[in-house]
Design a protein around this motif. Structure first.
Motif, mmCIF file in Angstrom:
data_model
loop_
_atom_site.group_PDB
_atom_site.id
_atom_site.type_symbol
_atom_site.label_atom_id
_atom_site.label_comp_id
_atom_site.label_asym_id
_atom_site.label_seq_id
_atom_site.Cartn_x
_atom_site.Cartn_y
_atom_site.Cartn_z
ATOM 1 N N LEU A 1 6.437 -4.178 -6.394
ATOM 2 C CA LEU A 1 5.176 -4.439 -7.078
ATOM 3 C C LEU A 1 4.216 -3.261 -6.932
ATOM 4 C CD1 LEU A 1 4.647 -8.189 -6.073
ATOM 5 C CD2 LEU A 1 5.482 -7.285 -8.253
ATOM 6 N N SER A 2 4.296 -2.556 -5.805
ATOM 7 C CA SER A 2 3.436 -1.398 -5.586
ATOM 8 C C SER A 2 3.756 -0.257 -6.538
ATOM 9 C CB SER A 2 3.567 -0.924 -4.139
ATOM 10 O OG SER A 2 2.750 0.197 -3.880
ATOM 11 N N ALA A 3 4.993 -0.206 -7.025
ATOM 12 C CA ALA A 3 5.371 0.865 -7.949
ATOM 13 C C ALA A 3 4.798 0.673 -9.345
ATOM 14 C CB ALA A 3 6.901 0.968 -8.030
ATOM 15 N N PHE A 4 4.263 -0.506 -9.648
ATOM 16 C CA PHE A 4 3.752 -0.801 -10.984
ATOM 17 C C PHE A 4 2.240 -0.663 -11.091
ATOM 18 C CE2 PHE A 4 7.898 -2.733 -11.152
ATOM 19 C CZ PHE A 4 8.289 -2.584 -12.474
ATOM 20 N N THR A 5 1.575 -0.282 -10.023
ATOM 21 C CA THR A 5 0.123 -0.219 -10.062
ATOM 22 C C THR A 5 -0.371 0.926 -9.199
ATOM 23 O OG1 THR A 5 -1.923 -1.455 -9.621
ATOM 24 C CG2 THR A 5 -0.075 -1.850 -8.150
ATOM 25 N N GLU A 6 -1.605 1.332 -9.430
ATOM 26 C CA GLU A 6 -2.249 2.337 -8.601
ATOM 27 C C GLU A 6 -3.336 1.724 -7.725
ATOM 28 O OE1 GLU A 6 -3.665 5.497 -11.015
ATOM 29 O OE2 GLU A 6 -1.667 6.109 -11.706
ATOM 30 N N ASP B 1 0.812 -1.221 0.000
ATOM 31 C CA ASP B 1 0.000 0.000 0.000
ATOM 32 C C ASP B 1 0.843 1.268 0.000
ATOM 33 O OD1 ASP B 1 -2.740 1.164 0.240
ATOM 34 O OD2 ASP B 1 -1.938 1.942 2.120
ATOM 35 N N ALA B 2 2.157 1.126 0.104
ATOM 36 C CA ALA B 2 3.029 2.285 0.292
ATOM 37 C C ALA B 2 2.938 3.269 -0.863
ATOM 38 C CB ALA B 2 4.477 1.824 0.487
ATOM 39 N N LEU B 3 3.099 2.797 -2.091
ATOM 40 C CA LEU B 3 3.041 3.666 -3.271
ATOM 41 C C LEU B 3 1.693 3.586 -3.970
ATOM 42 C CD1 LEU B 3 6.588 3.002 -4.778
ATOM 43 C CD2 LEU B 3 5.860 4.927 -3.365
ATOM 44 N N ALA B 4 1.179 2.369 -4.138
ATOM 45 C CA ALA B 4 -0.089 2.206 -4.840
ATOM 46 C C ALA B 4 -1.228 2.887 -4.090
ATOM 47 C CB ALA B 4 -0.388 0.721 -5.034
ATOM 48 N N GLY B 5 -1.203 2.813 -2.770
ATOM 49 C CA GLY B 5 -2.247 3.468 -1.990
ATOM 50 C C GLY B 5 -2.220 4.976 -2.143
ATOM 51 N N GLU B 6 -1.017 5.566 -2.157
ATOM 52 C CA GLU B 6 -0.889 7.011 -2.352
ATOM 53 C C GLU B 6 -1.353 7.407 -3.751
ATOM 54 O OE1 GLU B 6 -0.169 9.116 -0.130
ATOM 55 O OE2 GLU B 6 1.098 8.211 1.412
ATOM 56 N N ALA C 1 -1.079 -5.048 -5.670
ATOM 57 C CA ALA C 1 0.285 -5.290 -5.197
ATOM 58 C C ALA C 1 0.307 -6.273 -4.038
ATOM 59 C CB ALA C 1 0.938 -3.971 -4.793
ATOM 60 N N ILE C 2 -0.659 -6.154 -3.122
ATOM 61 C CA ILE C 2 -0.726 -7.072 -1.976
ATOM 62 C C ILE C 2 -1.001 -8.493 -2.447
ATOM 63 C CG2 ILE C 2 -1.977 -7.594 0.142
ATOM 64 C CD1 ILE C 2 -2.576 -4.554 0.329
ATOM 65 N N ALA C 3 -1.978 -8.640 -3.345
ATOM 66 C CA ALA C 3 -2.326 -9.978 -3.844
ATOM 67 C C ALA C 3 -1.172 -10.588 -4.627
ATOM 68 C CB ALA C 3 -3.577 -9.891 -4.719
ATOM 69 N N ALA C 4 -0.481 -9.790 -5.437
ATOM 70 C CA ALA C 4 0.648 -10.309 -6.210
ATOM 71 C C ALA C 4 1.768 -10.795 -5.292
ATOM 72 C CB ALA C 4 1.168 -9.231 -7.158
ATOM 73 N N THR C 5 2.015 -10.079 -4.210
ATOM 74 C CA THR C 5 3.044 -10.501 -3.253
ATOM 75 C C THR C 5 2.681 -11.821 -2.598
ATOM 76 O OG1 THR C 5 3.539 -8.172 -2.809
ATOM 77 C CG2 THR C 5 4.399 -9.791 -1.269
ATOM 78 N N MET C 6 1.429 -11.962 -2.187
ATOM 79 C CA MET C 6 1.006 -13.199 -1.539
ATOM 80 C C MET C 6 0.989 -14.371 -2.513
ATOM 81 S SD MET C 6 0.988 -12.415 1.449
ATOM 82 C CE MET C 6 0.721 -14.138 1.826
ATOM 83 N N GLY D 1 14.036 -11.128 7.248
ATOM 84 C CA GLY D 1 13.291 -11.811 6.193
ATOM 85 C C GLY D 1 12.022 -11.064 5.818
ATOM 86 N N MET D 2 11.311 -10.545 6.813
ATOM 87 C CA MET D 2 10.106 -9.773 6.529
ATOM 88 C C MET D 2 10.453 -8.447 5.838
ATOM 89 S SD MET D 2 7.569 -11.647 7.469
ATOM 90 C CE MET D 2 8.575 -13.052 6.904
ATOM 91 N N ALA D 3 11.600 -7.861 6.164
ATOM 92 C CA ALA D 3 12.026 -6.638 5.485
ATOM 93 C C ALA D 3 12.341 -6.911 4.018
ATOM 94 C CB ALA D 3 13.247 -6.046 6.193
ATOM 95 N N ALA D 4 12.911 -8.081 3.725
ATOM 96 C CA ALA D 4 13.152 -8.453 2.333
ATOM 97 C C ALA D 4 11.837 -8.622 1.578
ATOM 98 C CB ALA D 4 13.975 -9.740 2.268
ATOM 99 N N LEU D 5 10.843 -9.225 2.233
ATOM 100 C CA LEU D 5 9.534 -9.358 1.600
ATOM 101 C C LEU D 5 8.899 -7.988 1.387
ATOM 102 C CD1 LEU D 5 7.351 -11.332 0.617
ATOM 103 C CD2 LEU D 5 6.393 -11.267 2.932
ATOM 104 N N ALA D 6 9.145 -7.051 2.285
ATOM 105 C CA ALA D 6 8.633 -5.688 2.114
ATOM 106 C C ALA D 6 9.209 -5.034 0.867
ATOM 107 C CB ALA D 6 8.951 -4.854 3.358
ATOM 108 N N ALA D 7 10.475 -5.319 0.550
ATOM 109 C CA ALA D 7 11.069 -4.772 -0.675
ATOM 110 C C ALA D 7 10.371 -5.329 -1.909
ATOM 111 C CB ALA D 7 12.561 -5.085 -0.711
ATOM 112 N N VAL D 8 10.015 -6.593 -1.876
ATOM 113 C CA VAL D 8 9.291 -7.201 -3.005
ATOM 114 C C VAL D 8 7.930 -6.533 -3.181
ATOM 115 C CG1 VAL D 8 8.306 -9.335 -3.907
ATOM 116 C CG2 VAL D 8 10.499 -9.390 -2.704
#
Length: 346
Positions: free
Chosen positions: A259-264, A161-166, A269-274, A248-255
């Motif tokens: 993905l959040s940078a490619f969508t609005e 939600d960091a970028l896509a949410g904004e 982005a959340i679903a793609a990560t999961m 490990g969770m911080a690495a997943l946050a980078a992923v």
């Protein structure tokens, strides 16, 4: 004729009169006020043009003798203020607090269930016997249970939600107009997600530890290798496990941020990560694909059990941290390449 009469009287003229006096042989213009072009009150003649201003050296302003290096402390302060504001918004958001609450409740449920199963005189063994025999083992058991799905979901929601949410809310362009700078804003967004990931890991560890101390006996801890260590050393190993799982969770946050940078749409982005996490879990279960298992990010999440060896398997922990760093560098670069050249329209 007298001298006074023959002398030519001297005349003084005002600047306004001289301005209206015609040259020799020219047409006379009226000096008295009358109809014609009128001057706008308040306008004065400009004595300096753009060309003369460019040629005229200006004196340096006070406090700027050192050049552009002076604003650097202010920029550094602006970065930390922006990060503090982002953290405040994240940890005040009800959705994020609810997810932390769920992570705190699950170890309590696990502890109560294990305490009921491990009733006296029951023949139990394995992990349940280890947890029932010592309160510290509940922390490692809770990590084994939560690190595979629930903790990744929590981190993915915040980072995705960091970028896509904004962008979806239409506030991203206002953040960039501050000016915050795209690189600095991206770094703030990632640090915010990484800090939240460590907060989620700490919540699980603290809840598990307190629940274990209430429901199970405290004392020396028996490791998986059969060696017994003191309770103090056990707490140190829990701290090491928290640091590893948080990385490990911080690495997943980078992923998720990439993905959040490619969508609005943040849910995308959340679903793609999961989906990526679940696919990696499925690939791990296929024996024929063991060759790629070490390169899958979720395969490294459970390597925290290296702290339950005697001595600690630092090689396994170090390999996992290198894998996490590689994922952070790779997907962080992808996020920066996409976000730095992205056309912000919303």
């Amino acid at each position: 004729m007298s001298t006074a009469e023959s002398a030519t009287p001297s005349r003084t003229t005002s600047p306004a009169t001289e301005a209206t006096t015609p040259p020799a042989g020219g047409t006379a213009t009226a000096t008295a006020p009358g109809p014609g072009p009128r001057r706008t009150p308040g306008l004065v003649p400009v004595t300096e043009t753009r060309s003369t201003a460019e040629r005229t050296p200006r004196e340096p302003e006070p406090g700027r003798a050192g050049g552009p290096a002076a604003p650097l402390p202010r920029r550094a302060g602006a970065f930390w203020r922006l990060l503090g504001s982002e953290l405040g918004l994240t940890f005040r958001r009800p959705r994020n607090l609810l997810m932390l609450s769920v992570l705190a409740i699950v170890p309590i449920i696990i502890g109560i269930a294990l305490s009921l199963v491990s009733a006296p005189d029951d023949g139990i063994g394995g992990v349940i016997a280890s947890v029932a025999g010592n309160s510290l083992m509940l922390t490692f058991f809770a990590f084994s249970f939560l690190v595979l799905l629930l903790m990744p979901v929590t981190v993915s929601v915040v980072a995705g939600d960091a970028l896509a949410g904004e962008a979806g809310a239409g506030t991203l362009r206002y953040l960039l107009a501050a000016p915050a700078g795209r690189t600095r804003l991206l770094l703030v967004k990632y640090l915010n997600a990484a800090i939240y990931a460590y907060a989620a890991t700490a919540v699980v560890a603290l809840s598990s530890l307190l629940t274990g101390l209430v429901l199970f006996p405290a004392g020396p801890l028996t490791l998986l290798s059969g060696t017994t260590i003191s309770m103090g050393e056990g707490l140190v190993r829990i701290a090491v496990a928290v640091g590893y799982v948080g990385a490990g969770m911080a690495a997943l946050a980078a992923v998720a941020l990439a993905l959040s940078a490619f969508t609005e749409v943040s849910i995308g982005a959340i679903a793609a990560t999961m989906v990526l996490v679940v696919v990696c879990q499925v690939l791990r279960a296929i024996p024929e694909l063991d060759v790629i298992t070490p390169y899958l990010l979720p395969a490294r999440f459970t390597d925290f059990d290296a702290v339950l060896r005697a001595p600690i398997d630092w090689a396994a922990l170090w390999d996992g941290l290198l894998a996490f760093a590689a994922y952070i560098a790779l997907f962080g670069s992808i996020a920066w390449a996409r976000f730095s050249g992205k056309d912000i329209t919303s």
